[in-house]
Write an enzyme that holds these catalytic residues in place. Structure first.
Site, short mmCIF file in Angstrom:
data_model
loop_
_atom_site.label_atom_id
_atom_site.label_comp_id
_atom_site.label_asym_id
_atom_site.label_seq_id
_atom_site.Cartn_x
_atom_site.Cartn_y
_atom_site.Cartn_z
N HIS A 224 2.12 4.33 -3.38
CA HIS A 224 1.67 5.88 -3.37
C HIS A 224 3.17 6.41 -3.40
CE1 HIS A 224 -1.87 5.94 -1.03
NE2 HIS A 224 -1.68 5.49 -0.29
N HIS B 266 1.22 -0.99 -0.24
CA HIS B 266 -0.03 0.19 -0.05
C HIS B 266 0.89 1.13 -0.40
CE1 HIS B 266 -3.83 1.86 1.27
NE2 HIS B 266 -3.00 3.00 1.38
N GLU B 267 1.62 1.26 1.04
CA GLU B 267 2.54 2.37 0.93
C GLU B 267 3.53 2.62 -0.01
OE1 GLU B 267 2.03 5.14 3.00
OE2 GLU B 267 0.50 3.85 4.19
#
Length: 240
Positions: A60, A56-57
């Site tokens: 980004h 998820h991170e």
């Protein structure tokens, strides 16, 4: 090693720790499982938590970098190494209390050519990645169930299926949780760019108090009222 561990928690707001302890206590008291069964389930969830938060991170960071922002690369966030992305409190929260977060990726929108569009893409990258992981995991589960023998499923295959099931669940939960329109979650960032919320006077005040609002929603189980039916919908849709 000890100094590194202390540095992880040095900047944590004590109020967050208190809220987390309360949530952990509530979670343990409401559980009908024995402590050993509860720990066993949490260990089965561990791969899903690590993969879900890390990807998820990282998503980004990679999207922001691809859009021209060097900040994630300079800070070492263009990596799938969990140590680069796991927030200790957010990890423990997800592991024990059922919600959580990773270490937010810092970005510099000044590098973007189309600021609102690119910030939108960065905001949606994490939840889109969690959805993709959940779908891939679901396909693997269906393939295993369709082709595996009973003896395999009754033995080691059952543990593998449990791990895959929790990986599916964790990534759906992370997706839905992060889509909540509350700062600092991705859902608020997505809405901000769609409706250009930064032009309104109340935006920054809401943003500054976002984490407090989020904790209130969690304590009163409002987030669970949203996440549980959404997870049920995706599970039924995929495995029906």
């Amino acid at each position: 090693m000890r100094e590194k561990f202390q540095n992880l928690f040095r900047n944590v707001n004590p109020a967050i720790i208190i809220i987390l302890v309360v949530l952990i206590g509530n979670n343990l008291m409401r559980s009908s499982m024995s402590l050993s069964d509860w720990l066993y389930v949490k260990l089965l969830m561990l791969p899903g938590i690590v993969v879900g938060l890390t990807f998820h991170e990282a998503a980004h960071g990679y999207v922001s970098y691809w859009l021209g922002d060097p900040t994630p690369k300079l800070q070492g966030r263009l990596s799938l190494n969990p140590a680069r992305h796991l927030d200790p409190v957010g990890f423990l929260a997800l592991f024990i209390a059922g919600f959580g977060w990773g270490e937010p990726v810092q970005i510099n929108p000044a590098y973007y050519k189309h600021r609102r569009r690119d910030e939108f893409l960065v905001s949606i990258a994490g939840v889109a990645t969690n959805f993709i992981i959940a779908m891939i995991t679901g396909l693997i589960m269906k393939a295993v169930l369709a082709n595996a023998s009973y003896s395999f499923i009754a033995g080691m295959g059952g543990i593998i299926l449990d791990i895959l099931n929790y990986m599916f669940m964790v990534n759906i939960v992370l997706m839905v949780f992060n889509l909540l329109p509350v700062p600092p979650l991705d859902g608020f960032g997505i809405l901000t760019q769609i409706f250009n919320l930064q032009q309104y006077n109340w935006y920054w005040k809401l943003y500054q108090n976002g984490f407090l609002i989020l904790m209130i929603l969690i304590i009163f189980d409002i987030t669970d009222m949203i996440i549980s039916p959404c997870y049920g919908f995706f599970f039924s849709l995929f495995f029906s």
